[in-house]
Design a protein around this motif. Structure first.
Motif, PDB file in Angstrom:
ATOM      1  N   THR A  86     -10.124  -9.095   7.273  1.00 25.55           N
ATOM      2  CA  THR A  86      -9.985  -7.649   7.383  1.00 25.55           C
ATOM      3  C   THR A  86      -8.588  -7.290   7.844  1.00 25.55           C
ATOM      4  N   ARG A  87      -8.231  -6.009   7.651  1.00 24.31           N
ATOM      5  CA  ARG A  87      -6.924  -5.552   8.103  1.00 24.31           C
ATOM      6  C   ARG A  87      -6.771  -5.761   9.610  1.00 24.31           C
ATOM      7  N   ARG A 127      -4.904 -13.169   3.816  1.00 23.05           N
ATOM      8  CA  ARG A 127      -5.223 -12.193   2.764  1.00 23.05           C
ATOM      9  C   ARG A 127      -6.081 -12.840   1.686  1.00 23.05           C
ATOM     10  N   ALA A 151      -0.942   4.657   3.777  1.00 18.89           N
ATOM     11  CA  ALA A 151      -1.761   3.554   4.289  1.00 18.89           C
ATOM     12  C   ALA A 151      -1.133   2.983   5.543  1.00 18.89           C
ATOM     13  N   GLU A 152      -1.963   2.393   6.414  1.00 23.04           N
ATOM     14  CA  GLU A 152      -1.419   1.760   7.610  1.00 23.04           C
ATOM     15  C   GLU A 152      -0.645   0.519   7.211  1.00 23.04           C
ATOM     16  N   ASP A 187       0.849  -2.932   6.265  1.00 24.58           N
ATOM     17  CA  ASP A 187       0.217  -4.183   5.850  1.00 24.58           C
ATOM     18  C   ASP A 187       0.994  -5.334   6.467  1.00 24.58           C
ATOM     19  N   ASN A 215      -9.611 -12.956   2.400  1.00 29.34           N
ATOM     20  CA  ASN A 215     -10.224 -11.642   2.559  1.00 29.34           C
ATOM     21  C   ASN A 215     -10.503 -11.289   4.019  1.00 29.34           C
ATOM     22  N   LEU A 272      -6.053  -9.447  10.242  1.00 29.46           N
ATOM     23  CA  LEU A 272      -4.682  -9.779   9.876  1.00 29.46           C
ATOM     24  C   LEU A 272      -3.703  -9.251  10.913  1.00 29.46           C
ATOM     25  N   ARG A 273      -3.970  -8.066  11.433  1.00 28.69           N
ATOM     26  CA  ARG A 273      -3.079  -7.537  12.481  1.00 28.69           C
ATOM     27  C   ARG A 273      -3.139  -8.406  13.729  1.00 28.69           C
ATOM     28  N   PRO A 295       0.825  -1.193   0.000  1.00 26.71           N
ATOM     29  CA  PRO A 295       0.000   0.000   0.000  1.00 26.71           C
ATOM     30  C   PRO A 295       0.863   1.248   0.000  1.00 26.71           C
TER      31      PRO A 295
END
Length: 930
Positions: free
Chosen positions: A561-562, A556, A43-44, A46, A559, A565-566, A39
């Motif tokens: 969410t961010r 990922r 962007a924060e 990844d 799908n 994943l964090r 990103p």
């Protein structure tokens, strides 16, 4: 350590993933721009890597974020995608063989390729292409794995097949284990790293002389140089401290009787005495068997009836599944564990099919077989294992019930079958620990799902808690997935000779992260995430960090969410699973050669070390290096630029002598003794032979000595070269009585030559430590060694000259009551004394010690722990003054410490496995306060 036979390589690695042990060059390919890139700067962060470079290869380990059209069948599309992007992947698609195509119910396809080199499979060389969509809309989503570039190894063996097999058997260093041992040839394989190495793969089966249990080893013998390149335990048992069969390769189970059997239902008592419903098969004769025909995969259960597990490599001819004349099975079906195994197998199958979309262990609905109630030679067998084709459940003992009772254990063992048919994680070091971790994760997930146990229940994280006859679940559990262990704080740096490099001991570091993910995410989402990482991303040689990347990449693709994943990344962070974790482990030694991959340990003297290690130029052999024991300067190369194995060295601090094994410049295979000054200059050949095996090379000034082993008689004779003259055989003392006389384990210092000699007198084997004057050609001292079981327990350690005396290890009269004693004798034979008693709490392990005129250093391994192993239980180095006293820890490093070499004064260099790999390190004096 000096072997009494032809030199063989120590099992490489020490707790490191096999990828580290085999990667002969560790340079990382410069990062490429990942398609679909990271990103933008605003962007924060990844947590999913866009691209991970490979180690020792130009091919990337992982590329995510792709969305490239790929029409055709999945296998054709995958191959075409790799071929169309040669600059990105650096892969020769002509060297790829299709292994499998995993297709999911959602329409995803993962094509798994096996790397070949000249038609020979490359160990752990697998590359995966993941596709989504169908028809014209099919596209590549991500790729990755391990493909090793630069392989140039020959594909035709230079060593005779019979010798390769013999060397595989000789990898069992204890001669007692070789008695009755077999070596099953599994075919050729190329070991990756640099140019690669052609090896012949054997599965060696023997009986462990220490426990009486099975000993199964995967052994890879270099087929060009004639040395053992790699050896580690085969697929292991459920319990690390137990014994168990496990080869990863077993004869196929015989199919249950007749295709005319009909599905039926019945009842059977379980191990706790409860009556449960069972799916069974009605036979044409009217009887019934524990054969479940209600699922695509036929589930069959056999009763071993207390017979030895070795009888069940396959199902013996004529052996039928557990039977009953009526659909209501008798009490013996429960007490044997058969009912529990049968029901549990169905529960595990349903979990994988209904929750994860997998049809059976191989994904193809093949039969599922269990054998219960087996023993270890008639003795209790408190263990279970997956043997490559089926589950084996031991009959338990006074503490443990039949192992078939535990659903989490059944899930664990059957998951090993799933792993075998997908990522096939190699069973050593970090890859083996991930193998165990994934089996634990799914074993527990299956049990808590079937039982309806909440993830917040403290018992949810326990493995095997239902096995004990008495005690609480917490007391009974063999492992728990919430033990909060981390890499930096808790990684157990075990060598491959213990638990295959810590495959059980370190598994909860990785499974703990996975279990935290299951607690954080919805359990169904977590199960699908971990399963997707296993089946679509992981490859055989992956380590913990590769496993982290695989799970995040799978997230990922799902799908997530961010934020999800964090949370996944945070779980791995909490367990220290992140790049570079090894460098954050505290040590008190200085590194001389990090990540050493050596056929033998180092030699030292005069402020210098000498050791063979992997060739950074990629020729595939081992190069002899020398460097300063103070850590100053850069190691320099001593050996010639060829692809032979160079190692098994000795040094007097000025020059080195070593062995070179392989094909020489004339095209002949054999062993050569070479010598060279540590400061450089010409390399001189001392001895060369294609039929005799020199070992135990030693140097002191102008004198060079070694033992020549006769392959037919196994007799060892001492050869001595003085002032550059051709070596001559040293005449042995007379009056030994019955031949053959043999010598081994040399030491050479300041004109004195010492050895351990043995000969037969009647039915007894007599051994002695001998001192010999090079100047006079006379034996000056000979000390008899007390070895009541001498033939079965030969001396493997060299003696040493130190402080004007000859030092040796003397075998305990009763090994069960004490260790080996360290003794010394005057060089004129006037008397001996005891430096360290065999009854000391600290005695040498592996019959190995090293000495200077000031101190003696040795490896000590304490008693086997009654509970779980810890770093404190691993072999450590101890030192004591030559004048006597109590041994003290030489280094507080927490991992296995082995192959010590004394330099001068109290300084010692050794190989250290603390950081999950073999590091050559040094320290000047003993540590305090460990």
């Amino acid at each position: 350590m000096h072997h009494r036979s032809r030199p063989t390589a120590r099992a490489l690695g020490a707790g490191a993933a096999l990828s580290l042990a085999l990667a002969l060059t560790l340079s990382v390919t410069p990062a490429l721009a990942a398609p679909g890139g990271p990103p933008g700067p605003t962007a924060e962060p990844d947590p999913v890597p866009g691209l991970v470079a490979g180690e020792g290869t130009a091919t990337p380990q992982l590329v995510t974020g792709l969305s490239e059209p790929a029409p055709g069948s999945p296998a054709e599309a995958a191959r075409a995608h790799l071929a169309a992007n040669p600059d990105r992947y650096r892969i020769d698609t002509g060297q790829l063989a299709e292994l499998a195509v995993e297709r999911t119910a959602e329409g995803r396809d993962t094509v798994r390729f096996q790397q070949l080199h000249g038609g020979v499979p490359v160990l752990g060389g697998q590359y995966l292409v993941r596709l989504v969509g169908a028809g014209a809309g099919q596209r590549v989503e991500s790729v990755g794995g391990k493909y090793f570039t630069g392989l140039t190894a020959p594909t035709t063996p230079a060593v005779p097949a019979a010798m390769l097999r013999r060397l595989a058997l000789e990898s069992l260093t204890d001669p007692r284990a070789r008695s009755g041992a077999t070596a099953e040839d599994q075919g050729p394989v190329v070991l990756p790293g640099g140019a690669g190495r052609l090896a012949q793969h054997f599965v060696v089966r023997a009986t462990d002389p220490a426990t009486g249990g099975p000993l199964v080893r995967e052994v890879y013998v270099d087929a060009v140089r004639g040395v053992v390149a790699l050896a580690h335990d085969a697929q292991g048992p459920y319990r690390a401290e137990g014994v168990g069969p496990g080869t990863g390769r077993a004869a196929a189970a015989t199919a249950p009787a007749g295709s005319t059997a009909e599905p039926a239902t019945g009842t059977a008592p379980d191990l706790l005495g409860r009556t449960v419903g069972v799916n069974i098969a009605r036979q044409p004769d009217g009887g019934y068997q524990l054969v479940d025909l209600t699922r695509p995969a036929t589930i069959s259960t056999y009763d071993g009836a207390g017979r030895d597990y070795r009888e069940f490599g396959g199902i013996p001819a004529g052996t039928l599944p557990v039977g009953s004349p009526t659909p209501d099975f008798p009490a013996a079906t429960g007490t044997s564990g058969a009912t529990d195994a049968h029901v549990n197998a169905g529960t595990v199958y349903d979990f994988y099919r209904d929750r994860l979309g997998r049809d059976g262990l191989d994904g193809k609905g093949s039969p599922i077989t269990s054998v219960v109630n087996v023993s270890n030679g008639g003795n209790p067998f408190p263990n279970a294992s997956w043997d490559g084709r089926k589950m084996i459940y031991g009959n338990g003992d006074a503490k443990y019930r039949q192992f078939a009772v535990a659903l989490d254990v059944a899930g664990h063992e059957m998951t090993h079958g799933v792993i075998q048919h997908t990522a096939d994680l190699q069973y050593s070091g970090q890859s083996g620990a991930m193998n165990e971790a994934l089996a634990d994760y799914f074993g527990n997930a299956i049990e808590v799902t079937a039982r309806g146990t909440a993830m917040t229940d403290p018992k949810a994280a326990l493995m095997g808690e239902s096995l004990c006859r008495t005690g609480t679940p917490e007391e009974c559990a063999n492992r728990r997935l919430d033990d909060r262990r981390t890499t930096v704080k808790d990684y157990i740096g075990a060598g491959l000779d213990l638990d295959s490099g810590g495959v059980h001991l370190n598994s909860t570091i990785f499974s703990g992260a996975l279990w935290d993910i299951r607690r954080t995410l919805d359990p169904l989402t977590a199960d699908r995430l971990v399963y997707r990482a296993l089946t679509e991303y992981l490859t055989p040689l992956d380590d913990f960090v590769d496993g982290r990347d695989a799970v995040l990449a799978a997230g990922r693709a799902m799908n997530l969410t961010r934020a999800q994943l964090r949370s996944v990344a945070a779980a791995f962070d909490a367990h220290g699973i992140r790049a570079g974790w090894q460098s954050r482990i505290d040590t008190d030694s200085r590194a001389l050669l990090p990540g050493a991959s050596a056929p033998t340990g180092p030699a030292a003297g005069g402020g210098h070390w000498v050791m063979g290690s992997t060739d950074p130029n990629g020729k595939g052999g081992f190069v002899l290096y020398t460097g300063s024991t103070t850590g100053t300067g850069t190691p320099t190369r001593l050996s010639p630029d060829d692809d032979r194995m160079h190692g098994w060295a000795a040094t007097d601090g000025t020059s080195a002598v070593w062995l070179a094994i392989g094909i020489d410049a004339t095209g002949s295979w054999g062993t050569e003794v070479l010598t060279r000054s540590l400061s450089g200059g010409p390399i001189r050949s001392v001895f060369q032979s294609s039929t005799q095996s020199p070992v135990d090379v030693r140097i002191s000034g102008a004198d060079i000595a070694f033992v020549v082993r006769d392959g037919e008689t196994n007799r060892g004779s001492v050869r001595l070269s003085r002032n550059g003259a051709p070596p001559v055989e040293v005449p042995m003392p007379e009056g030994h009585g019955v031949s053959p006389f043999t010598a081994s384990s040399l030491t050479l210092k300041d004109g004195r030559l010492g050895w351990i000699e043995s000969w037969t007198a009647g039915q007894a084997t007599v051994q002695a430590a001998t001192a010999y004057s090079v100047a006079t050609g006379q034996v000056t001292a000979q000390y008899a060694l007390s070895t009541p079981d001498g033939a079965a327990r030969p001396f493997l350690s060299s003696p040493a000259f130190a402080g004007g005396r000859l030092l040796w290890l003397q075998a305990a009269a009763d090994p069960a009551s004490g260790g080996d004693a360290l003794r010394s004798g005057a060089l004129d034979g006037s008397g001996e004394s005891e430096l360290l008693s065999g009854s000391s709490p600290y005695t040498p392990a592996n019959m190995t010690f090293t000495a200077t005129d000031q101190a003696v250093t040795f490896q000590h391994r304490g008693p086997r722990p009654s509970g779980s192993w810890s770093n404190a239980d691993l072999p450590k180095l101890y030192q004591l003054p030559l004048t006597g006293g109590a041994p003290v820890r030489f280094s507080c490093n927490r991992g296995t410490q082995f192959s010590p070499a004394a330099d001068q004064g109290t300084r010692v260099v050794w190989l250290d496995a603390t950081a999950g790999r073999d590091d050559l390190v040094a320290r000047n004096q003993p540590a305090r306060g460990c």
